[in-house]
Write a protein that holds these residues in place. Structure first.
Motif, mmCIF file in Angstrom:
data_model
loop_
_atom_site.group_PDB
_atom_site.id
_atom_site.type_symbol
_atom_site.label_atom_id
_atom_site.label_comp_id
_atom_site.label_asym_id
_atom_site.label_seq_id
_atom_site.Cartn_x
_atom_site.Cartn_y
_atom_site.Cartn_z
ATOM 1 N N VAL A 68 3.841 -5.443 17.639
ATOM 2 C CA VAL A 68 3.201 -4.753 16.797
ATOM 3 C C VAL A 68 1.956 -5.493 16.546
ATOM 4 C CG1 VAL A 68 5.152 -3.609 15.732
ATOM 5 C CG2 VAL A 68 4.240 -5.669 14.717
ATOM 6 N N ARG A 69 0.832 -4.948 15.696
ATOM 7 C CA ARG A 69 -0.246 -5.626 15.213
ATOM 8 C C ARG A 69 -0.103 -5.882 13.946
ATOM 9 N NH1 ARG A 69 -0.159 -5.242 20.330
ATOM 10 N NH2 ARG A 69 -0.669 -3.168 21.378
ATOM 11 N N ASP A 75 4.974 -15.568 -0.921
ATOM 12 C CA ASP A 75 4.407 -14.983 -2.176
ATOM 13 C C ASP A 75 2.963 -14.701 -2.121
ATOM 14 O OD1 ASP A 75 4.346 -14.529 -4.902
ATOM 15 O OD2 ASP A 75 4.356 -16.813 -5.617
ATOM 16 N N VAL A 76 3.007 -13.569 -1.582
ATOM 17 C CA VAL A 76 1.378 -13.062 -1.299
ATOM 18 C C VAL A 76 1.629 -11.718 -1.871
ATOM 19 C CG1 VAL A 76 0.989 -14.486 0.388
ATOM 20 C CG2 VAL A 76 2.159 -12.207 0.812
ATOM 21 N N ASP A 77 0.228 -11.043 -1.954
ATOM 22 C CA ASP A 77 0.342 -9.496 -2.523
ATOM 23 C C ASP A 77 0.870 -8.818 -1.402
ATOM 24 O OD1 ASP A 77 -0.883 -6.983 -2.528
ATOM 25 O OD2 ASP A 77 -2.664 -7.754 -3.486
ATOM 26 N N PRO A 78 1.696 -7.888 -1.690
ATOM 27 C CA PRO A 78 2.276 -7.079 -0.753
ATOM 28 C C PRO A 78 1.818 -6.006 0.234
ATOM 29 C CG PRO A 78 3.356 -6.430 -2.995
ATOM 30 C CD PRO A 78 1.940 -7.697 -3.186
ATOM 31 N N ASN A 79 0.445 -5.964 -0.115
ATOM 32 C CA ASN A 79 -0.356 -5.264 0.614
ATOM 33 C C ASN A 79 -1.319 -6.002 1.594
ATOM 34 O OD1 ASN A 79 0.158 -2.929 -0.574
ATOM 35 N ND2 ASN A 79 -1.174 -3.235 -2.447
ATOM 36 N N PRO A 132 1.203 -4.037 6.285
ATOM 37 C CA PRO A 132 1.345 -4.784 5.275
ATOM 38 C C PRO A 132 2.417 -5.721 5.074
ATOM 39 C CG PRO A 132 1.741 -2.369 4.815
ATOM 40 C CD PRO A 132 1.108 -2.484 6.112
ATOM 41 N N VAL A 133 2.286 -6.855 4.597
ATOM 42 C CA VAL A 133 3.659 -7.860 4.509
ATOM 43 C C VAL A 133 4.921 -7.081 3.920
ATOM 44 C CG1 VAL A 133 3.016 -9.049 2.425
ATOM 45 C CG2 VAL A 133 4.212 -10.185 4.366
ATOM 46 N N LEU A 145 -0.772 -10.472 9.204
ATOM 47 C CA LEU A 145 -1.563 -11.524 10.134
ATOM 48 C C LEU A 145 -1.919 -12.690 8.955
ATOM 49 C CD1 LEU A 145 -3.087 -12.734 12.349
ATOM 50 C CD2 LEU A 145 -4.948 -11.260 11.857
ATOM 51 N N TRP A 146 -2.609 -12.200 7.888
ATOM 52 C CA TRP A 146 -3.035 -13.478 6.945
ATOM 53 C C TRP A 146 -1.609 -13.992 6.245
ATOM 54 C CZ3 TRP A 146 -7.254 -14.665 8.706
ATOM 55 C CH2 TRP A 146 -8.063 -13.663 9.255
#
Ligand code: FES
Length: 153
Positions: free
Chosen positions: A56-57, A15-19, A62-63, A23-24
């Motif tokens: 991949v990096r 449940d995070v910002d799709p952008n 983006p998630v 990594l975060w």
């Protein structure tokens, strides 16, 4: 909007910002801290994970780009080549400071999954995006060869 994916073999919804960079999301939302922040520009490889088996990096991805996909981090690398790589890394005592090493291992395991007996040139090319400030490149190359032997056994 939450993003659902398969993270280390488990269905998860983050449940995070799709952008947010993957990594975060991995580190802060999923609590998996083995994947490192290096340059934040996909230039050093410290943040390498596998996306559907390809290295991949995660710092620039983006998630939302991994929705419904399979993401593997250093914590979930249970594949046969992945285990062989970790065993070889321990046997040859590859790391120095260690910061880059989870990324190196993720790239090495992705290579061995498609090229079971890589040449020096294959290894150099596959890991060319993974920088090591401590200069462990010779041990990394030797360990990938050792992992290829272990994986055959
Ligand atoms: Fe220190 Fe690679 S072991 S940066």
């Amino acid at each position: 909007m939450p993003t659902s994916l398969v993270l280390n073999g488990k269905n998860v919804t983050l449940d995070v910002d799709p952008n947010m960079p993957l990594l975060w999301a991995i580190r802060e939302s999923a609590g998996l801290h083995g994947t490192k922040f290096g340059c934040g520009m996909a230039q050093c490889g410290a943040c390498t994970v596998q996306l559907d088996g390809t290295a991949v990096r995660s710092c620039v991805l983006p998630v939302s780009a991994v929705a419904g996909k399979r993401v593997t981090t250093i914590e979930g690398i249970q594949s046969k080549p992945g285990k062989a790589v970790q065993d070889a890394w321990v046997k040859l005592q590859v790391p120095q400071c260690g910061y880059c090493q989870s990324g190196q291992i993720m790239s090495a395991a992705a290579l061995l999954a498609t090229v079971p007996a890589p040449s020096d040139a294959d290894i150099d090319q596959a890991l060319s995006g993974n920088l090591c400030r401590c200069g462990t490149y010779q041990r990394i190359r030797a360990a990938v060869h050792r992992a290829a032997e272990l994986d055959k056994a």
